[in-house]
Design a protein around this motif. Structure first.
Motif, mmCIF file in Angstrom:
data_model
loop_
_atom_site.group_PDB
_atom_site.id
_atom_site.type_symbol
_atom_site.label_atom_id
_atom_site.label_comp_id
_atom_site.label_asym_id
_atom_site.label_seq_id
_atom_site.Cartn_x
_atom_site.Cartn_y
_atom_site.Cartn_z
ATOM 1 N N ILE A 84 4.826 2.031 0.425
ATOM 2 C CA ILE A 84 5.836 1.913 1.473
ATOM 3 C C ILE A 84 7.105 1.336 0.848
ATOM 4 C CG2 ILE A 84 6.393 0.951 3.729
ATOM 5 C CD1 ILE A 84 3.387 0.544 4.183
ATOM 6 N N THR A 108 9.535 -3.157 -2.815
ATOM 7 C CA THR A 108 10.813 -3.638 -2.294
ATOM 8 C C THR A 108 11.635 -4.312 -3.384
ATOM 9 O OG1 THR A 108 11.850 -4.973 -0.551
ATOM 10 C CG2 THR A 108 9.879 -5.881 -1.596
ATOM 11 N N ILE A 143 7.777 -3.367 9.308
ATOM 12 C CA ILE A 143 7.068 -3.068 8.064
ATOM 13 C C ILE A 143 5.587 -3.381 8.207
ATOM 14 C CG2 ILE A 143 7.529 -5.353 7.063
ATOM 15 C CD1 ILE A 143 7.534 -2.041 5.114
ATOM 16 N N GLN A 144 5.244 -4.408 8.982
ATOM 17 C CA GLN A 144 3.835 -4.740 9.197
ATOM 18 C C GLN A 144 3.149 -3.651 10.020
ATOM 19 O OE1 GLN A 144 3.074 -8.595 10.950
ATOM 20 N NE2 GLN A 144 0.872 -8.230 11.152
ATOM 21 N N PRO A 173 13.505 -3.139 7.845
ATOM 22 C CA PRO A 173 12.051 -3.360 7.738
ATOM 23 C C PRO A 173 11.551 -4.597 8.471
ATOM 24 C CG PRO A 173 12.965 -2.744 5.611
ATOM 25 C CD PRO A 173 14.129 -3.028 6.513
ATOM 26 N N CYS A 228 5.805 -9.549 3.815
ATOM 27 C CA CYS A 228 4.650 -8.674 3.582
ATOM 28 C C CYS A 228 3.450 -9.445 3.036
ATOM 29 C CB CYS A 228 5.031 -7.541 2.638
ATOM 30 S SG CYS A 228 6.208 -6.371 3.360
ATOM 31 N N GLY A 233 8.932 3.193 5.778
ATOM 32 C CA GLY A 233 8.728 1.961 6.516
ATOM 33 C C GLY A 233 9.297 1.969 7.920
ATOM 34 N N VAL A 252 2.412 -6.443 -2.826
ATOM 35 C CA VAL A 252 3.834 -6.156 -2.976
ATOM 36 C C VAL A 252 4.178 -5.924 -4.441
ATOM 37 C CG1 VAL A 252 6.187 -7.032 -2.654
ATOM 38 C CG2 VAL A 252 4.424 -7.535 -0.947
ATOM 39 N N TYR A 262 2.506 -0.719 7.758
ATOM 40 C CA TYR A 262 1.426 -1.037 6.820
ATOM 41 C C TYR A 262 0.061 -0.944 7.502
ATOM 42 C CZ TYR A 262 -1.455 -3.835 3.623
ATOM 43 O OH TYR A 262 -2.460 -4.271 2.788
ATOM 44 N N ALA A 314 -0.263 -7.995 2.657
ATOM 45 C CA ALA A 314 0.020 -6.774 1.900
ATOM 46 C C ALA A 314 0.246 -7.073 0.425
ATOM 47 C CB ALA A 314 1.250 -6.074 2.474
ATOM 48 N N VAL A 340 3.480 -2.289 -0.753
ATOM 49 C CA VAL A 340 4.885 -2.256 -0.359
ATOM 50 C C VAL A 340 5.727 -2.407 -1.615
ATOM 51 C CG1 VAL A 340 6.726 -3.409 0.931
ATOM 52 C CG2 VAL A 340 4.439 -3.187 1.939
ATOM 53 N N ALA A 349 10.688 -0.236 0.777
ATOM 54 C CA ALA A 349 11.438 -0.993 1.786
ATOM 55 C C ALA A 349 12.598 -1.718 1.136
ATOM 56 C CB ALA A 349 10.513 -1.992 2.489
#
Length: 293
Positions: free
Chosen positions: A52, A95, A75-76, A65, A104, A144, A111, A79, A109, A93, A54
Motif C-alpha cells: 500500500i 511511505t 490507511i488502516q 492517508p 501504521c 490507500g 512499514v 490495510y 502494519a 505499507v 502512501a
C-alpha cells in the motif's frame, strides 16, 4: 517564401521527433518481446505481496492517508481490507512520511520507508520491493485511498496475472456511472476482445461525435488496484517516460507505450475512492447506509 520555408522546417523537425519517438517505442517493444520469452521460461508466479503506497504530500488532498473515516484512519481501513485477501502472503505499507509510518505501526502494519523522490505508486512499490528480505513473484499495488476495496478483487487480479504469462501487469475495471463520465479524477479504460488494455484516459473513452454520454454504451471505470510481475516492477522506474503517460498523468500508459501487455478483469464494484476532501463525506454516508463499520 520565408513563411513557407519556416513551416517546412517546423514540419520536418516535428516529423523527425515522431520518427525518433517511434524508433524508441520500437526498441522498447523488442525488449518487451524478449522479456515475454524469458517470463514464459520461468516458474509459475506464486509468491504474492500486497503493498500500500502512501504519501502525505498530495496536491489534491494533503495528508489523505490519515483522514478519519468513521473513527479509523483511511490507511488502516485499506490495510484491514487487504489483509482479508486470500492470495496475499504479506501486506506492507510503503511511505516516505514518519507520521504515516507511526500511525501504521500503531495498528500493527509492517512499514517500509521509501524516498520522497518516488513519482507515483508504482515507483514506491518498486523501491519497497527491493528492500524486502523475502522474494516475491507478484506485487499488488493497493491504493490507500480505496478503503472499501473488496478482497475478492485483489484475489481476482492476482489470478488474472498468473493466468496470463504474456502480461506483466493486471488491473480491474467496473461499469462507469454517468455522473462520473467527465470527472478527470475517474480514470476510464477500454479493452480488447481478449481482456487486454488498449488505453486509459482521464477523459471519456470512447468519445462519440455527439460529445455526450451514450446511455447504451458500457463505459468502464478503472479501479485503483493493480498487480505487477515482480521482475517487471524492478525495471519499471527505469523505463523512459512516454508522451501519453505525461499528458494524461497515468502510470499505466507508460506500460502500454513501452510495448508491454496489461490484463484487465471486469468486476461489479461500488467504487468509492477518496480523491478529494468532499469524497470523505460521500463514503461515510455510503458506509452508514449499509451499516459498514
Amino acid at each position: 517564401m520565408s513563411i513557407c520555408s519556416s513551416s517546412s522546417s517546423s514540419s520536418s523537425k516535428s516529423t523527425k521527433t515522431w520518427i525518433v519517438h517511434g524508433l524508441l517505442l520500437g526498441a522498447a517493444a523488442i525488449g518487451a518481446h524478449a522479456y515475454f520469452l524469458l517470463r514464459r521460461s520461468r516458474k509459475y508466479r506464486s509468491r504474492v505481496i500486497g503493498i500500500i503506497p502512501a504519501r502525505f504530500a498530495s496536491s489534491r488532498f494533503q495528508g489523505k492517508p490519515l483522514v478519519d473515516i468513521l473513527g479509523k484512519p483511511m490507511i488502516q481501513r485499506t490495510y484491514e481490507r487487504a489483509k482479508l485477501a486470500s492470495m496475499l502472503d504479506q501486506v506492507v505499507v510503503a511511505t516516505d512520511d514518519n507520521k504515516i509510518a507511526e500511525c501504521c505501526r500503531g495498528f500493527g502494519a509492517d512499514v517500509i520507508m521509501t524516498s520522497e523522490s518516488c513519482r507515483n505508486g508504482a515507483e514506491r512499490c518498486s523501491e519497497a520491493l527491493k528492500k524486502l528480505e523475502k522474494k516475491y513473484d507478484i506485487v499488488v499495488n493497493i491504493q490507500g485511498d480505496e478503503p472499501l476495496i473488496e478482497p475478492e478483487i485483489i484475489d481476482g487480479i492476482v489470478k488474472a496475472l498468473q493466468s496470463a504469462p504474456d502480461a506483466v501487469f493486471s488491473t480491474a475495471v467496473t461499469p462507469l456511472k454517468a455522473e462520473d463520465a467527465f470527472d478527470p479524477n475517474r480514470v476510464k479504460c477500454v479493452i480488447d476482445n481478449h481482456g487486454y488494455a488498449i488505453y486509459f484516459s482521464r477523459g471519456l473513452i470512447p468519445y462519440n461525435k455527439s460529445g455526450k454520454v451514450n446511455p447504451e454504451f458500457p463505459y468502464l471505470l478503472h479501479l485503483g488496484i493493480q498487480s505487477y510481475d515482480a521482475e517487471f516492477l524492478k525495471i519499471y522506474p527505469d523505463l523512459p517516460p512516454t508522451p501519453l503517460q505525461l499528458e494524461e498523468d497515468l502510470e499505466q500508459l507508460k506500460v502500454l507505450e513501452n510495448g508491454y501487455k496489461l490484463k484487465v478483469i471486469k468486476v461489479e464494484h461500488e467504487a468509492h475512492g477518496v480523491d478529494v476532501p468532499d469524497d470523505v463525506e460521500k463514503i461515510e454516508r455510503y458506509m452508514r447506509e449499509r451499516n459498514l463499520s
